[in-house]
Enzyme design. Structure first.
Site, PDB file in Angstrom:
ATOM      1  N   GLY A 170       0.683  -1.246  -0.039  1.00  0.00           N
ATOM      2  CA  GLY A 170      -0.060   0.082   0.087  1.00  0.00           C
ATOM      3  C   GLY A 170       0.970   1.183  -0.055  1.00  0.00           C
ATOM      4  O   GLY A 170       2.102   1.356   0.580  1.00  0.00           O
ATOM      5  N   ASP A 171       0.309   2.178  -0.657  1.00  0.00           N
ATOM      6  CA  ASP A 171       1.062   3.751  -0.541  1.00  0.00           C
ATOM      7  C   ASP A 171       0.004   4.851  -0.487  1.00  0.00           C
ATOM      8  O   ASP A 171      -1.111   4.277  -1.055  1.00  0.00           O
ATOM      9  CB  ASP A 171       1.757   3.711  -1.719  1.00  0.00           C
ATOM     10  CG  ASP A 171       3.027   4.946  -1.374  1.00  0.00           C
ATOM     11  OD1 ASP A 171       4.103   4.660  -0.811  1.00  0.00           O
ATOM     12  OD2 ASP A 171       2.617   5.987  -1.627  1.00  0.00           O
TER      13      ASP A 171
END
Length: 206
Positions: A72-73
């Protein structure tokens, strides 16, 4: 089969735990985020965040065959500009003075890699409206250190919640990991969410 979280984010971990899942934690090593963003200069903001998440998931996936890996980012899109983590108090203060009273989008990129190497990529977008905190409140908030490692220089679920007036979208996505996106990814692999529930986290209260 387990969920492997390719992240060192305490917020992403808390989202999964609140959803009844105790993930395996694996820090993504060797991801040069700045170089990747430079190579994506012509891509949309949503694609940039998605590719950062994808790079993190793939950095970990080879060590966990047969598991579900999540990368995730998150970045803030405000006035057409993408912003990541401020890292320093000076930058955090400057950003808060610029973003107070404004509306922005928090983009959370997700990449799930399935047990057979399948891939699911999606970026969640949540619109949020910043409050207008005083200079003194901004300085005090930044002094806590909370906003420094966070996209947008805030956390919705903690002290930063004082200074967010409204959100339109998925709250868990703002925190860092969208449970609806993860659910869709698992379903695309033919998996059910409950298969990953931890008995310690989902046991009925007595």
């Amino acid at each position: 089969m387990r969920i492997v979280l390719a992240s060192t984010s305490a917020s992403r971990l808390s989202v999964l735990r609140s959803g009844g899942v105790e993930p395996v934690l694996a820090a993504p090593v060797g991801v040069d985020e700045d170089a990747l963003l430079d190579s994506l200069s012509d891509a949309s903001a949503a694609e940039k965040v998605a590719q950062l998440a994808r790079a993190k998931a793939h950095a970990v996936a080879g060590k966990f065959p047969g598991e579900v890996v999540i990368g995730g980012d998150s970045m803030l899109l405000i006035e057409g500009q993408l912003q990541g983590k401020p890292h320093t108090p000076e930058v955090a203060i400057e950003r808060w003075k610029n973003q107070r009273g404004k509306t922005a989008e928090l983009l959370s990129g997700h990449c799930l890699i399935g047990p057979e190497g399948q891939e699911y990529v999606e970026t969640a977008s949540t619109t949020l409206r910043f409050a207008s905190p005083s200079d003194a409140d901004i300085a005090a908030y930044v002094a806590t250190g909370e906003p420094l490692p966070c996209a947008g220089a805030f956390t919705l679920e903690a002290i930063g919640g004082w200074f967010i007036d409204n959100i339109d979208g998925d709250p868990s996505g703002v925190i860092g990991l969208s449970l609806p996106v993860v659910r869709r990814g698992l379903y695309s692999f033919g998996l059910d969410v409950h298969e990953f529930f931890s008995p310690e986290l989902t046991r009925p209260a007595t």
